[in-house]
Scaffold this active site. Sequence first.
Site, PDB file in Angstrom:
ATOM      1  N   ASP A 173      94.370  28.081 -52.117  1.00  0.00           N
ATOM      2  CA  ASP A 173      93.269  27.817 -51.190  1.00  0.00           C
ATOM      3  C   ASP A 173      93.407  28.759 -49.996  1.00  0.00           C
ATOM      4  O   ASP A 173      94.416  28.729 -49.288  1.00  0.00           O
ATOM      5  CB  ASP A 173      93.318  26.359 -50.732  1.00  0.00           C
ATOM      6  CG  ASP A 173      92.068  25.938 -49.973  1.00  0.00           C
ATOM      7  OD1 ASP A 173      91.126  26.751 -49.883  1.00  0.00           O
ATOM      8  OD2 ASP A 173      92.046  24.806 -49.466  1.00  0.00           O
ATOM      9  N   ASP A 209      86.716  30.353 -52.153  1.00  0.00           N
ATOM     10  CA  ASP A 209      88.025  30.434 -51.500  1.00  0.00           C
ATOM     11  C   ASP A 209      89.127  29.642 -52.187  1.00  0.00           C
ATOM     12  O   ASP A 209      90.193  29.434 -51.608  1.00  0.00           O
ATOM     13  CB  ASP A 209      87.915  29.985 -50.045  1.00  0.00           C
ATOM     14  CG  ASP A 209      87.431  28.550 -49.903  1.00  0.00           C
ATOM     15  OD1 ASP A 209      86.972  27.968 -50.904  1.00  0.00           O
ATOM     16  OD2 ASP A 209      87.501  28.002 -48.784  1.00  0.00           O
ATOM     17  N   GLU A 210      88.911  29.192 -53.404  1.00  0.00           N
ATOM     18  CA  GLU A 210      89.984  28.456 -54.082  1.00  0.00           C
ATOM     19  C   GLU A 210      89.920  28.641 -55.588  1.00  0.00           C
ATOM     20  O   GLU A 210      88.849  28.882 -56.157  1.00  0.00           O
ATOM     21  CB  GLU A 210      89.971  26.972 -53.726  1.00  0.00           C
ATOM     22  CG  GLU A 210      88.745  26.218 -54.171  1.00  0.00           C
ATOM     23  CD  GLU A 210      88.859  24.722 -53.896  1.00  0.00           C
ATOM     24  OE1 GLU A 210      89.936  24.150 -54.154  1.00  0.00           O
ATOM     25  OE2 GLU A 210      87.873  24.144 -53.425  1.00  0.00           O
TER      26      GLU A 210
END
Length: 467
Positions: free
Chosen positions: A12, A107-108
């Site tokens: 993350d 973003d992950e």
Amino acid sequence: MSSGQRCIMHLDLDAFFAAVEQRDKPSLRGKPVVVGGTGGRGVVATASYEARTYGARSAMPTVEARRRCPSGTAFLSPRFEAYRASSLVVMEILRTRSPLVEQVSVDEAYVDLSIATDPPGWAEGRLESWTRELVEEIRAATGGLTASVGVATSKMMAKLASEMDKPGGRTILRPGTELEILHPMSVRAIAGVGPATAARLRTFGIESVGDLAKVSQADLVAIFGTSHGAGLHALAMAQDEREVVAEREAKSISVEETFETDITDPHFLQTELLRMSAKVAARLGSAELFARTITVKARHHDFSTQTRASSLPFATGDDAVILREGRRLLAGLDVTGGLRLLGLGVSGLTGHAQEELEFEGRGTAYPQDVLDLPDVRGVIETAEEPQGAEVAGELATRVRSGWRTGQDVRHADHGAGWVWGSGLGRVTVRFEGPRTSPGPIRTFPVDDPRLASTTVPDWRETPSAAC
């Protein structure tokens, strides 16, 4: 391979949107930054860790974040192209480490380390050095962005691990430690337990995951149904057999917009649907998909939300068809009290199209000024984007006249910079970039012909002088 042998990592990127802004705008490093809708109805997308110390959080109304944060906090409109560029770099790094990377969002991602190019295994110290090298590689390749990672035997536990030591943490939950870690946690830690489910569990005295684990599967099935009840029981025992899937199947595509003021003008809403249908159709085309179900979402002035859906007898990617069905569904809603949000989406996706017979609207041409309007993502809106225009041409002209705080610009005399603020016929620009020192601030008329919007700065480029 059994769950005890699996080795799954969740990565993350920390405060991603805000971190990218701080990287690209050196004057903001170490200072509170809030990214999201900057208008009266805006919502926070991401807050930097400096802003979080004052209570700013994702999904919080921007007006509340402004109330909590000190003067000098930067409130910026999102720059999605900049975020995508950094995300692509990170995901490519992950794919060099393992052929199984499941990107969950910008973003992950989950990564199956059991089949990694150089599998780290569970040996003491090996995972620690492997993850340390990974986050250092990401930091170097992205100009300083940090990531938190968690490694465990399942996707659920890996995600929980990545949240334990933010920012920049590396948490490894070794096989056999799952219940010891999981059971003291709030029941909300379980995937799929939202506020409503948690409230219902609380009526039975269930507060922690350990409490939930003491309830028999039969009782949970009786309360929540077969699928949900059995799922809760398994997750409470840390039994999560979900695999890392390299390609995630899209289930729906949608566009939403939250308005600055409640909209009662049907002409304006029709214009919004026109633009949204073009965007949805473009996304379908990019994904090479077609849809059978059209959905309109409307949030009223009192925050009540209605959705209306219609399933077609054929699958389509035609924007005219999507628009026609969207307008028909919207016409069935009472908007006299005003809408604060309008959304248009499609689902029932397939890779095959079917023809619609005798549809007179096929081939409808939309004004280019509508098709050129900025993309709308969720409930993040642009502060300077005025509301109330009744025709597409007027709306497009007025949107283009504004400068968004945080927007990348270039001045013919002073070089590259970003919009520091605008109003009263003036726009203020800070001239700096990812690899420069904090730069000077200068103000210009909003219609200065020497000032223009530009592409996002590349953090890998050698800086040009700003003056």
